[in-house]
Design a protein around this motif. Sequence first.
Motif, PDB file in Angstrom:
ATOM      1  N   MET A   1       0.854  -1.213   0.000  1.00  0.00           N
ATOM      2  CA  MET A   1       0.000   0.000   0.000  1.00  0.00           C
ATOM      3  C   MET A   1       0.877   1.246   0.000  1.00  0.00           C
ATOM      4  O   MET A   1       1.844   1.345   0.746  1.00  0.00           O
ATOM      5  CB  MET A   1      -0.892  -0.029   1.235  1.00  0.00           C
ATOM      6  CG  MET A   1      -1.717   1.221   1.409  1.00  0.00           C
ATOM      7  SD  MET A   1      -3.435   0.864   1.825  1.00  0.00           S
ATOM      8  CE  MET A   1      -4.165   0.516   0.252  1.00  0.00           C
TER       9      MET A   1
ATOM     10  N   TYR B   1      -4.623  10.016   1.348  1.00  0.00           N
ATOM     11  CA  TYR B   1      -4.001   9.029   0.473  1.00  0.00           C
ATOM     12  C   TYR B   1      -4.386   9.268  -0.988  1.00  0.00           C
ATOM     13  O   TYR B   1      -5.449   9.825  -1.266  1.00  0.00           O
ATOM     14  CB  TYR B   1      -4.409   7.619   0.919  1.00  0.00           C
ATOM     15  CG  TYR B   1      -3.754   7.232   2.221  1.00  0.00           C
ATOM     16  CD1 TYR B   1      -2.612   6.447   2.242  1.00  0.00           C
ATOM     17  CD2 TYR B   1      -4.263   7.685   3.432  1.00  0.00           C
ATOM     18  CE1 TYR B   1      -1.991   6.099   3.432  1.00  0.00           C
ATOM     19  CE2 TYR B   1      -3.651   7.343   4.633  1.00  0.00           C
ATOM     20  CZ  TYR B   1      -2.513   6.558   4.625  1.00  0.00           C
ATOM     21  OH  TYR B   1      -1.901   6.234   5.810  1.00  0.00           O
TER      22      TYR B   1
ATOM     23  N   GLN C   1      -7.993   9.448  -2.844  1.00  0.00           N
ATOM     24  CA  GLN C   1      -9.038   9.450  -1.831  1.00  0.00           C
ATOM     25  C   GLN C   1      -9.668  10.823  -1.651  1.00  0.00           C
ATOM     26  O   GLN C   1      -9.066  11.838  -1.964  1.00  0.00           O
ATOM     27  CB  GLN C   1      -8.447   9.029  -0.491  1.00  0.00           C
ATOM     28  CG  GLN C   1      -8.818   7.611  -0.134  1.00  0.00           C
ATOM     29  CD  GLN C   1      -8.225   7.197   1.174  1.00  0.00           C
ATOM     30  OE1 GLN C   1      -7.933   8.014   2.046  1.00  0.00           O
ATOM     31  NE2 GLN C   1      -8.046   5.909   1.311  1.00  0.00           N
TER      32      GLN C   1
ATOM     33  N   ARG D   1     -18.117  14.526  -8.316  1.00  0.00           N
ATOM     34  CA  ARG D   1     -17.970  13.109  -8.041  1.00  0.00           C
ATOM     35  C   ARG D   1     -17.501  12.361  -9.284  1.00  0.00           C
ATOM     36  O   ARG D   1     -16.610  11.516  -9.224  1.00  0.00           O
ATOM     37  CB  ARG D   1     -19.337  12.563  -7.627  1.00  0.00           C
ATOM     38  CG  ARG D   1     -19.289  11.498  -6.588  1.00  0.00           C
ATOM     39  CD  ARG D   1     -20.721  11.127  -6.264  1.00  0.00           C
ATOM     40  NE  ARG D   1     -21.002   9.837  -6.844  1.00  0.00           N
ATOM     41  CZ  ARG D   1     -20.891   8.700  -6.160  1.00  0.00           C
ATOM     42  NH1 ARG D   1     -20.521   8.714  -4.916  1.00  0.00           N
ATOM     43  NH2 ARG D   1     -21.159   7.555  -6.727  1.00  0.00           N
ATOM     44  N   GLU D   2     -18.100  12.723 -10.391  1.00  0.00           N
ATOM     45  CA  GLU D   2     -17.786  12.032 -11.632  1.00  0.00           C
ATOM     46  C   GLU D   2     -16.337  12.323 -12.058  1.00  0.00           C
ATOM     47  O   GLU D   2     -15.593  11.415 -12.430  1.00  0.00           O
ATOM     48  CB  GLU D   2     -18.790  12.479 -12.694  1.00  0.00           C
ATOM     49  CG  GLU D   2     -18.918  11.561 -13.868  1.00  0.00           C
ATOM     50  CD  GLU D   2     -18.170  12.100 -15.052  1.00  0.00           C
ATOM     51  OE1 GLU D   2     -17.485  11.291 -15.699  1.00  0.00           O
ATOM     52  OE2 GLU D   2     -18.238  13.328 -15.310  1.00  0.00           O
TER      53      GLU D   2
ATOM     54  N   SER E   1     -13.860  10.518  -9.668  1.00  0.00           N
ATOM     55  CA  SER E   1     -13.666   9.073  -9.835  1.00  0.00           C
ATOM     56  C   SER E   1     -13.035   8.744 -11.182  1.00  0.00           C
ATOM     57  O   SER E   1     -12.251   7.805 -11.283  1.00  0.00           O
ATOM     58  CB  SER E   1     -14.973   8.309  -9.602  1.00  0.00           C
ATOM     59  OG  SER E   1     -15.882   8.552 -10.628  1.00  0.00           O
TER      60      SER E   1
ATOM     61  N   LEU F   1     -21.906  12.222   0.227  1.00  0.00           N
ATOM     62  CA  LEU F   1     -21.836  11.915  -1.204  1.00  0.00           C
ATOM     63  C   LEU F   1     -20.397  11.839  -1.711  1.00  0.00           C
ATOM     64  O   LEU F   1     -20.089  11.047  -2.598  1.00  0.00           O
ATOM     65  CB  LEU F   1     -22.598  12.998  -1.964  1.00  0.00           C
ATOM     66  CG  LEU F   1     -23.122  12.627  -3.340  1.00  0.00           C
ATOM     67  CD1 LEU F   1     -24.049  11.431  -3.251  1.00  0.00           C
ATOM     68  CD2 LEU F   1     -23.862  13.814  -3.947  1.00  0.00           C
TER      69      LEU F   1
ATOM     70  N   ASP G   1     -14.577   9.717   1.356  1.00  0.00           N
ATOM     71  CA  ASP G   1     -14.289   8.367   1.845  1.00  0.00           C
ATOM     72  C   ASP G   1     -14.066   8.394   3.351  1.00  0.00           C
ATOM     73  O   ASP G   1     -14.535   7.532   4.074  1.00  0.00           O
ATOM     74  CB  ASP G   1     -13.002   7.816   1.195  1.00  0.00           C
ATOM     75  CG  ASP G   1     -13.111   7.728  -0.308  1.00  0.00           C
ATOM     76  OD1 ASP G   1     -14.079   7.113  -0.782  1.00  0.00           O
ATOM     77  OD2 ASP G   1     -12.239   8.267  -1.019  1.00  0.00           O
ATOM     78  N   ARG G   2     -13.286   9.379   3.799  1.00  0.00           N
ATOM     79  CA  ARG G   2     -12.987   9.529   5.216  1.00  0.00           C
ATOM     80  C   ARG G   2     -13.334  10.945   5.638  1.00  0.00           C
ATOM     81  O   ARG G   2     -13.320  11.858   4.818  1.00  0.00           O
ATOM     82  CB  ARG G   2     -11.505   9.266   5.483  1.00  0.00           C
ATOM     83  CG  ARG G   2     -11.119   7.801   5.305  1.00  0.00           C
ATOM     84  CD  ARG G   2      -9.620   7.618   5.207  1.00  0.00           C
ATOM     85  NE  ARG G   2      -8.937   8.210   6.333  1.00  0.00           N
ATOM     86  CZ  ARG G   2      -7.981   9.130   6.230  1.00  0.00           C
ATOM     87  NH1 ARG G   2      -7.585   9.574   5.056  1.00  0.00           N
ATOM     88  NH2 ARG G   2      -7.409   9.607   7.301  1.00  0.00           N
TER      89      ARG G   2
ATOM     90  N   SER H   1     -12.421  11.379  13.873  1.00  0.00           N
ATOM     91  CA  SER H   1     -12.192  11.094  12.462  1.00  0.00           C
ATOM     92  C   SER H   1     -12.471   9.627  12.201  1.00  0.00           C
ATOM     93  O   SER H   1     -12.406   8.799  13.108  1.00  0.00           O
ATOM     94  CB  SER H   1     -10.754  11.431  12.071  1.00  0.00           C
ATOM     95  OG  SER H   1      -9.874  10.481  12.608  1.00  0.00           O
ATOM     96  N   GLY H   2     -12.829   9.306  10.960  1.00  0.00           N
ATOM     97  CA  GLY H   2     -13.134   7.915  10.637  1.00  0.00           C
ATOM     98  C   GLY H   2     -13.659   7.786   9.225  1.00  0.00           C
ATOM     99  O   GLY H   2     -13.722   8.772   8.483  1.00  0.00           O
ATOM    100  N   LEU H   3     -14.045   6.562   8.863  1.00  0.00           N
ATOM    101  CA  LEU H   3     -14.689   6.339   7.574  1.00  0.00           C
ATOM    102  C   LEU H   3     -16.004   7.109   7.581  1.00  0.00           C
ATOM    103  O   LEU H   3     -16.684   7.158   8.610  1.00  0.00           O
ATOM    104  CB  LEU H   3     -14.950   4.849   7.367  1.00  0.00           C
ATOM    105  CG  LEU H   3     -13.704   3.962   7.342  1.00  0.00           C
ATOM    106  CD1 LEU H   3     -14.079   2.485   7.373  1.00  0.00           C
ATOM    107  CD2 LEU H   3     -12.873   4.260   6.096  1.00  0.00           C
TER     108      LEU H   3
ATOM    109  N   ASP I   1     -19.058   6.691   6.452  1.00  0.00           N
ATOM    110  CA  ASP I   1     -20.298   6.031   6.881  1.00  0.00           C
ATOM    111  C   ASP I   1     -20.271   5.741   8.385  1.00  0.00           C
ATOM    112  O   ASP I   1     -21.298   5.794   9.050  1.00  0.00           O
ATOM    113  CB  ASP I   1     -20.573   4.763   6.069  1.00  0.00           C
ATOM    114  CG  ASP I   1     -19.408   3.790   6.081  1.00  0.00           C
ATOM    115  OD1 ASP I   1     -18.252   4.244   6.012  1.00  0.00           O
ATOM    116  OD2 ASP I   1     -19.636   2.572   6.164  1.00  0.00           O
ATOM    117  N   GLN I   2     -19.078   5.481   8.916  1.00  0.00           N
ATOM    118  CA  GLN I   2     -18.979   5.247  10.360  1.00  0.00           C
ATOM    119  C   GLN I   2     -19.259   6.538  11.139  1.00  0.00           C
ATOM    120  O   GLN I   2     -19.998   6.533  12.122  1.00  0.00           O
ATOM    121  CB  GLN I   2     -17.594   4.682  10.705  1.00  0.00           C
ATOM    122  CG  GLN I   2     -17.418   4.385  12.192  1.00  0.00           C
ATOM    123  CD  GLN I   2     -16.538   5.416  12.859  1.00  0.00           C
ATOM    124  OE1 GLN I   2     -15.392   5.596  12.478  1.00  0.00           O
ATOM    125  NE2 GLN I   2     -17.073   6.116  13.849  1.00  0.00           N
TER     126      GLN I   2
END
Lengths: 278, 256
Positions: free
Chosen positions: A1, A52, A55, A217-218, A221, A239, A242-243, A255-257, A259-260
């Motif tokens: 990684m 990262y 991201q 977003r488009e 990615s 939307l 990621d983090r 701090s976190g992901l 969704d978490q």
Amino acid sequence: MTGPILSVSDLSVIHGNECPDCRTSTGPEVGTNTCASCGAVVACTDVSFDVYPGQVLGIVGESGSGKSTVLQCIYQDLAPTRGDALFAEFEQGDRSIWQANRRQRRELRTYSMGMVYQNPRQGLNLLVTAGGNIAERLLAADWRRVEDIRDTASHFLNRTEVPINRMDDFPAFFSGGMQQRVQIAKALANNPTLMLLDEPTTGLDVSVQAGVLDLLREIQSSKGMTVIVVSHDLAVIRLLADRTLVMRHGQVVESGLTDQILEDPQHSYTQLLVNSAA
Amino acid sequence: MLDSRILSVQSLGKAITLHLLGEKQVQALDDVTFDVSDGEFVAVVGLSGSGKSSLLKCLYRTYLATAGSILYQASTGQDIDLASASEQDILKLRRNEIRYVPQFLKSAPRLSALDIVARPLVESGYDADIAYSEASRILSELGIGSDLQSSFPSLFSGGEQQRVNVARAVVAPSRLMLLDEPTSALDAENRERVFHQLQKVKDGGSTIIGVFHDRWLLRHLADRVVVMEHGKVAQIGTRDEVAIARYVGAETVPAS
């Protein structure tokens, strides 16, 4: 990684004369940004995070939490009081970008980073044409052939869905949403590695907001671009990011992901924030 | 059995502290332990509030576990504890091998059903033409006709949205699929369509852990059943061993 592309450690920005109490008399526990002993305004203290490659990092918090300050320091609009930011594209990440000289700073802004401000007035010259705004950025990066510049400008305006027949008009006469699209086109034009978004959709009406977000977003990615997005709006964070870092009164409380953070918030302030959203 | 184990949940616990309600503690999961073999279909059942979704969310790291471990054997052969792995590792696993499918469709605005279903394929490097024709095929198999495929799912019925959600999940199956009640809003006919899609995913070798209320689906798909009660595992066994009548609605067979 692979390692982080940007690593910020212990970033502090203090406006005014600093005193030894500044750190302990401000922050989320105390509930203020103003030092009771010396009156200095502590915009942010001890902010550390990694980003990262490819991201999207979100920074969320209420106004005055210091989230924009962090972004302004990275883009070098603002000089930090202390802290380090190691960036993969500056001296292989061996030296902090805040030790760069004027020329190096300009190079970082011109070649490696792009910034989209909440207010298009900050990112655009409204009395230079839409195409001219993009050309400005390309000229700074030593583009010389007029044809290439025009082609690239129209490519990015097209990409951000600005009608090409408005390319030679002044953004002063554009709608807010269209000004924001021109600003995004301008920030993208140099193909930056790191894109900084400061409340990119605040102040736009909902349907325009959705369009700008979908566009960001488009593009993110498809280009695998690294992004830091600052917003008070959890929907934007949900939307795009990621983090996520949650800031309050100048400090990172959690701090976190993403969704978490949104579904299992740990800190009382984050629980309040998540439960206040519609 | 041990050799082909893909997941080992050990003494998993999840306590939620509600700071806004006077530091109230809710024990969502308590000492949950079970193993899952590679390629297995494990159904999680239980009354509402028994911890089924909390379990799936802990496995996906949407919830931070407060006790125990979740050992996942990655495709690289490496054992990773999903409860404590770095955010980078979790994001990488989510991208490459673990997918969570929520009960209802959540998607970016302004995207058509076809865009939503094709996106996972495009993002994993498929040619747009192939991605879109594959997406269209799966949507049709799930009963979403071509007239609906190009419109926005926000205008769809609940059952149609749920089938778009399933289509997005099965179009590019991942190694471990976590399904949170993907059939809750479906009638018998559409449930069968979803069944066929899930059967194909299973035949393709994916491991599936799913929350289901639907007895018919359980009987036809599940290798094993985990029964949850008050955050604990009350029973675990093959679908014939476990008495699940209380937890799963009576089979909906049209009266003849």
